[in-house]
Scaffold this motif. Structure first.
Motif, mmCIF file in Angstrom:
data_model
loop_
_atom_site.group_PDB
_atom_site.id
_atom_site.type_symbol
_atom_site.label_atom_id
_atom_site.label_comp_id
_atom_site.label_asym_id
_atom_site.label_seq_id
_atom_site.Cartn_x
_atom_site.Cartn_y
_atom_site.Cartn_z
ATOM 1 N N SER A 272 0.549 9.701 -0.667
ATOM 2 C CA SER A 272 0.642 9.812 0.789
ATOM 3 C C SER A 272 2.099 9.614 1.201
ATOM 4 O O SER A 272 2.905 9.190 0.390
ATOM 5 N N HIS B 46 0.745 3.853 -3.162
ATOM 6 C CA HIS B 46 0.296 5.214 -2.879
ATOM 7 C C HIS B 46 1.459 6.155 -2.603
ATOM 8 O O HIS B 46 1.280 7.165 -1.938
ATOM 9 N N LEU C 269 -5.018 7.837 -8.525
ATOM 10 C CA LEU C 269 -4.017 6.797 -8.294
ATOM 11 C C LEU C 269 -3.094 6.657 -9.497
ATOM 12 O O LEU C 269 -1.883 6.517 -9.348
ATOM 13 N N TYR D 32 0.837 -1.213 0.000
ATOM 14 C CA TYR D 32 0.000 0.000 0.000
ATOM 15 C C TYR D 32 0.864 1.253 0.000
ATOM 16 O O TYR D 32 0.621 2.195 -0.755
#
Lengths: 179, 149
Positions: free
Chosen positions: B39, B35, B113, B31
């Motif tokens: 983030s 990302h 994304l 993750y």
């Protein structure tokens, strides 16, 4: 409480941890105090508002501690008591004191906290989203504006891993040929 | 999963808990990588977390359990291939736009994304490289036995 006080607290904690790391005789306790220093640095990054660095430091410190404990804690390493000569100690103290005094003059001319001389960061903050399409500006800098840096970092890591393989392999190339 | 090495590693309690936690750590690493442009985190942090999930499995089940499933040669190759792909990305940029490591895939829509051109791709390559490399360093350092005498 303001950020500065937390920062001084964490830095003091880290200094105490590093001194304890040098003085403790048991090697497992010594490794754990190294971990205290690293996790304190991660907290300091978090207070300064750099979650990327804090995440990397936190995760990497845990990996380093696991490697150190797994590789060194069970080995019987001789701990020799350090014999301190008086002239050596005096020379060390004099050099450290002169570096400290000189650093006071040097640090006076540094730009104050949060006011850097280099203005290119303002351009990154304003233009990174438009120019690279990345929402996380730190990723935009390290993987788009400064991607040569990342290439160098990858090369350094590759060389380090290659060195580990070469030193720790079971049989050398010469020996295999001779058999 | 069948365990051919039941006597290695830690106790039954640790093994049972590891079965619940190891895939959580692995997916968290993935993750962070995917990302990376949205983030905090990125290829390096995610790669270290992926390596930590392998280390977790090794500590709980013993190294033979892991090596039976993931070959050491495959890890070495994956790491080297990822390193080559990173450089190849730069060369493709040189070929298309005329600058080494230039963004040749367009910018995309902000906050989505699939955006930021080649940044997610480079993140995934760095994740594979760092994860496999650091796990191998752990494996070699932890299983190294100095010769007697």
């Amino acid at each position: 409480m303001p950020v500065d006080i937390w920062l001084y607290f964490i830095l003091g904690f880290m200094i105490i941890g590093s001194i304890a790391c040098l003085e403790i005789k048991n090697i497992l306790s010594s490794i754990i105090t190294i971990g205290v220093v690293g996790l304190g640095l991660s907290l300091a990054f978090l207070f300064l508002g750099a979650p990327d660095l804090a995440l990397v430091q936190f995760v990497f410190e845990i990996l380093c501690m696991i490697i150190l404990i797994r590789a060194f804690a069970k080995r019987s390493i001789e701990v020799r008591a350090l014999r301190r000569d008086v002239p050596e100690t005096i020379i060390a103290i004099v050099i450290l004191a002169s570096i400290f005094v000189l650093s006071i003059f040097a640090f006076k001319d540094l730009p104050s906290f949060g006011k850097p001389i280099v203005r290119v960061a303002e351009r990154y903050l304003a233009q990174a989203g438009v120019e690279t399409g990345s929402q996380n500006i730190i990723t935009a800098v390290i993987l788009n504006y400064r991607v040569y840096d990342t290439l160098g970092e990858v090369t350094v890591l590759f060389t380090a891993i290659l060195g580990t393989f070469t030193i720790l392999r079971k049989t050398g190339r010469k020996k295999r040929h001779a058999e | 999963m069948q365990n051919n090495f039941p006597n290695e590693g830690m106790s039954v309690i640790v093994k049972t808990i590891t079965r619940f936690t190891v895939w959580l750590i692995f997916l968290y690493g993935l993750y962070i990588v995917i990302h990376g442009h949205l983030s905090p985190g990125g290829g390096f942090a995610g790669g270290v977390i992926v390596a930590l999930s392998y280390v977790h499995l090794t500590l709980a089940y013993g190294k033979n359990f892991v090596l039976e499933r993931v070959d050491k040669f495959a890890m070495n190759s994956l790491e080297a291939i990822a390193a080559i792909l990173i450089v190849l990305t730069g060369i493709v940029g040189l070929y298309i736009t005329g600058y080494f490591f230039a963004n040749f895939m367009g910018v995309g829509k902000l906050y989505t994304l699939l955006s930021a051109g080649y940044i997610p791709m480079l993140n995934i390559f760095i994740c594979v490289k760092v994860g496999m490399g650091l796990y191998l360093v752990f494996y070699y350092l932890a299983s190294f036995k100095p010769k007697e005498g």
